[in-house]
Design a protein around this motif. Structure first.
Motif, PDB file in Angstrom:
ATOM      1  N   THR A   1       0.862  -1.193   0.000  1.00 15.31           N
ATOM      2  CA  THR A   1       0.000   0.000   0.000  1.00 15.31           C
ATOM      3  C   THR A   1       0.893   1.235   0.000  1.00 15.31           C
ATOM      4  O   THR A   1       1.882   1.274   0.735  1.00 15.31           O
ATOM      5  CB  THR A   1      -0.909   0.042   1.255  1.00 15.31           C
ATOM      6  OG1 THR A   1      -1.730  -1.120   1.280  1.00 15.31           O
ATOM      7  CG2 THR A   1      -1.804   1.281   1.256  1.00 15.31           C
TER       8      THR A   1
ATOM      9  N   ALA B   1      -1.558   2.101   8.740  1.00 18.06           N
ATOM     10  CA  ALA B   1      -2.923   1.703   8.354  1.00 18.06           C
ATOM     11  C   ALA B   1      -3.954   2.566   9.083  1.00 18.06           C
ATOM     12  O   ALA B   1      -4.951   3.000   8.493  1.00 18.06           O
ATOM     13  CB  ALA B   1      -3.143   0.224   8.645  1.00 18.06           C
TER      14      ALA B   1
ATOM     15  N   LYS C   1      -6.710   5.511   7.745  1.00 18.73           N
ATOM     16  CA  LYS C   1      -8.095   5.100   8.033  1.00 18.73           C
ATOM     17  C   LYS C   1      -8.440   3.784   7.346  1.00 18.73           C
ATOM     18  O   LYS C   1      -9.568   3.586   6.891  1.00 18.73           O
ATOM     19  CB  LYS C   1      -9.098   6.189   7.614  1.00 18.73           C
ATOM     20  CG  LYS C   1      -8.915   7.527   8.323  1.00 18.73           C
ATOM     21  CD  LYS C   1     -10.090   8.451   8.022  1.00 18.73           C
ATOM     22  CE  LYS C   1     -10.017   9.731   8.827  1.00 18.73           C
ATOM     23  NZ  LYS C   1     -11.186  10.582   8.651  1.00 18.73           N
ATOM     24  N   ARG C   2      -7.458   2.897   7.216  1.00 21.08           N
ATOM     25  CA  ARG C   2      -7.676   1.599   6.578  1.00 21.08           C
ATOM     26  C   ARG C   2      -7.360   0.451   7.533  1.00 21.08           C
ATOM     27  O   ARG C   2      -7.010  -0.649   7.102  1.00 21.08           O
ATOM     28  CB  ARG C   2      -6.816   1.495   5.300  1.00 21.08           C
ATOM     29  CG  ARG C   2      -7.182   2.471   4.184  1.00 21.08           C
ATOM     30  CD  ARG C   2      -8.611   2.297   3.681  1.00 21.08           C
ATOM     31  NE  ARG C   2      -8.925   0.935   3.304  1.00 21.08           N
ATOM     32  CZ  ARG C   2      -8.706   0.413   2.098  1.00 21.08           C
ATOM     33  NH1 ARG C   2      -8.216   1.155   1.133  1.00 21.08           N
ATOM     34  NH2 ARG C   2      -9.019  -0.834   1.843  1.00 21.08           N
TER      35      ARG C   2
ATOM     36  N   ARG D   1      -1.767  -1.079  -3.570  1.00 24.17           N
ATOM     37  CA  ARG D   1      -2.986  -0.275  -3.393  1.00 24.17           C
ATOM     38  C   ARG D   1      -2.539   1.165  -3.265  1.00 24.17           C
ATOM     39  O   ARG D   1      -1.568   1.443  -2.574  1.00 24.17           O
ATOM     40  CB  ARG D   1      -3.671  -0.602  -2.065  1.00 24.17           C
ATOM     41  CG  ARG D   1      -4.242  -1.925  -1.961  1.00 24.17           C
ATOM     42  CD  ARG D   1      -4.659  -2.269  -0.532  1.00 24.17           C
ATOM     43  NE  ARG D   1      -4.641  -3.726  -0.448  1.00 24.17           N
ATOM     44  CZ  ARG D   1      -5.536  -4.496  -1.053  1.00 24.17           C
ATOM     45  NH1 ARG D   1      -6.536  -3.942  -1.731  1.00 24.17           N
ATOM     46  NH2 ARG D   1      -5.456  -5.804  -0.991  1.00 24.17           N
TER      47      ARG D   1
ATOM     48  N   ASP E   1      -8.850  -3.147   7.269  1.00 23.04           N
ATOM     49  CA  ASP E   1      -8.414  -4.056   6.207  1.00 23.04           C
ATOM     50  C   ASP E   1      -6.911  -4.312   6.198  1.00 23.04           C
ATOM     51  O   ASP E   1      -6.460  -5.334   5.687  1.00 23.04           O
ATOM     52  CB  ASP E   1      -8.767  -3.456   4.833  1.00 23.04           C
ATOM     53  CG  ASP E   1     -10.252  -3.547   4.542  1.00 23.04           C
ATOM     54  OD1 ASP E   1     -10.893  -4.490   5.046  1.00 23.04           O
ATOM     55  OD2 ASP E   1     -10.767  -2.684   3.813  1.00 23.04           O
TER      56      ASP E   1
ATOM     57  N   ASP F   1      -8.455  10.600  -2.173  1.00 26.71           N
ATOM     58  CA  ASP F   1      -8.664   9.959  -0.873  1.00 26.71           C
ATOM     59  C   ASP F   1      -8.385  10.919   0.282  1.00 26.71           C
ATOM     60  O   ASP F   1      -8.835  10.706   1.397  1.00 26.71           O
ATOM     61  CB  ASP F   1      -7.747   8.733  -0.746  1.00 26.71           C
ATOM     62  CG  ASP F   1      -8.045   7.709  -1.819  1.00 26.71           C
ATOM     63  OD1 ASP F   1      -9.091   7.053  -1.718  1.00 26.71           O
ATOM     64  OD2 ASP F   1      -7.258   7.588  -2.782  1.00 26.71           O
TER      65      ASP F   1
END
Ligand SMILES: [Zn+2]
Length: 411
Positions: free
Chosen positions: A105, A356, A360-361, A129, A364, A186
């Motif tokens: 990511t 992460a 704000k992920r 990602r 996941d 985002d």
């Protein structure tokens, strides 16, 4: 059902917990189903089983400060001399190399439009990602205004590479913010202080007024998003904190007062130590002008000290690289530099779990726990004994999983 089992791995799960030797991870339909301290027991006959042979399994790494469009070290020249089509083609290579390094990511800190995120998501190109801010907002003469002091033309709205948007005053900042949010970014990026790689400012300055910063934060938060801000000085940090900025980038000149302000606000600090290290080593040979290398060295000298202050005060610390051009393959050296203050486990947690949360992920990404997406890497060697094992990625990273899909596997 699509099942993948990784067994006999030493699991460093990203939470900061002690490693689990000889553990197993069961992946089903792209997500982690189980993390087991021993062998996986009975597995379906259709499952793919990979024996990790004692190697270290970690969450996919996250780089929270990337410029995929910075294809050359000398950004200002790149924006003048390279056609947008060439910038895009070269950016695709940078994106792939990020994944090759075990970074599953990345968060863009400016320059690349949301189409790159879509291209990865649609499988058109290989890459991590991506979370995108598109074009950083900068004031006239600010860190993202690449005109030389001698140049008087109106700033051009560039489309590729390290494109920025020069906007001044609450109304323009608001309009630019809304326009970027319309394009599906985002998060927003704002230049709130001077920078090393810009021609007309010094790093110990602040940029944008409180009202302008607040306008960007208001617009981002209105749609559930947030602002990341480029800052070095205590003054620019304090401005950003009182405007509600969530993610403070670099922060090399922070002092105890500004560190406490970050801590009280609940914002994150994202040090990017490796870019100063690499530019001070390679920048001159890569064509970065002397004035910019001088500013880089000023920031480099204060970087570790700032991290130590922030850590002592209890600031949440994420991790970014901010590398430029051909230096972008040295991402994992950021962990080595951070480990001097945080220790190797602290550097890993900053690069996985904390990043992460910052993005704000956390539902996941970021840890090896049941329910999360199976973004995982397997590394030959023990990063807690020698964090540098992550740097020799071509040989050392033997497995890269992205949402349960095998991107790389060497046995
Ligand atoms: Zn940056």
């Amino acid at each position: 059902m699509n099942t993948l089992v990784l067994k006999k791995a030493t699991i460093i799960d990203g939470t900061g917990a002690d490693p689990v030797p000889n553990g197993s991870v069961v992946v089903e339909e792209g997500r982690i189903k189980e993390v087991l301290p021993g062998s996986p027991g009975a597995v379906p006959s259709t499952a793919t089983v990979i024996d990790c042979d004692g190697q270290t399994l970690l969450p996919g790494l996250i780089d929270a400060h990337v410029h995929v469009g910075a294809v050359d070290a000398n950004l200002m020249e790149q924006q003048r001399k390279v056609f947008p089509s060439v910038l895009v083609i070269r950016t695709v290579k940078v994106i792939k190399e990020a994944l090759d390094q075990g970074f599953t990511t990345i968060r863009e800190a400016g320059g690349a439009d949301p189409g790159f995120r879509e291209s990865v998501a649609q499988g058109l190109i290989s890459g991590p990602r991506m979370l995108i801010c598109a074009f950083p907002l900068t004031q006239t003469g600010g860190h993202g205004d690449f005109r030389l002091p001698t140049e008087g033309y109106t700033p051009v709205e560039q489309v590729a590479g390290l494109a920025t948007r020069v906007c001044d005053g609450v109304d323009q900042v608001r309009r630019c913010s809304r326009d970027l949010l319309r394009q599906g970014v985002d998060h927003l990026k704002i230049m709130a202080g001077g920078g090393a790689m810009s021609p007309s400012d010094e790093i110990d300055t602040s940029q944008y007024s409180l009202e302008e910063l607040r306008a960007a934060v208001f617009e981002a938060e209105a749609v559930g998003k947030y602002v990341m801000a480029h800052v070095y000085s205590g003054r620019s940090i304090r401005n950003c904190v009182s405007a509600g900025v969530r993610s403070l980038e670099h922060g090399n000149l922070l002092d105890e007062i500004s560190a406490k302000a970050i801590k009280e606000s609940g914002a994150y600090l994202v040090p990017t130590l490796v870019t100063y290290e690499m530019i001070s080593r390679m920048g001159k040979d890569l064509g970065i002008p002397e004035n910019n290398v001088r500013k880089i060295n000023e920031a480099r000298e204060r970087g570790l000290e700032a991290l130590a202050i922030a850590h002592r005060v209890g600031v949440k610390i994420g991790s970014g690289s901010d590398l430029l051009g051909p230096m972008q393959v040295y991402k994992a050296m950021e962990l080595e530099l951070k480990s001097r203050v945080l220790g190797p486990m602290g550097a890993i947690v900053a690069t996985t779990k904390t990043n992460a949360e910052l993005l704000k992920r956390e539902k996941d990404l970021g840890t090896v726990e049941a329910g999360k997406l199976a973004d995982l890497i397997v590394v030959r060697g023990d990063p807690l004994k020698d964090i540098k094992v992550l740097q020799n990625y071509q040989d050392r990273i033997t497995l890269i999983l992205q949402g349960g899909r095998i991107y790389k596997h060497i046995s």
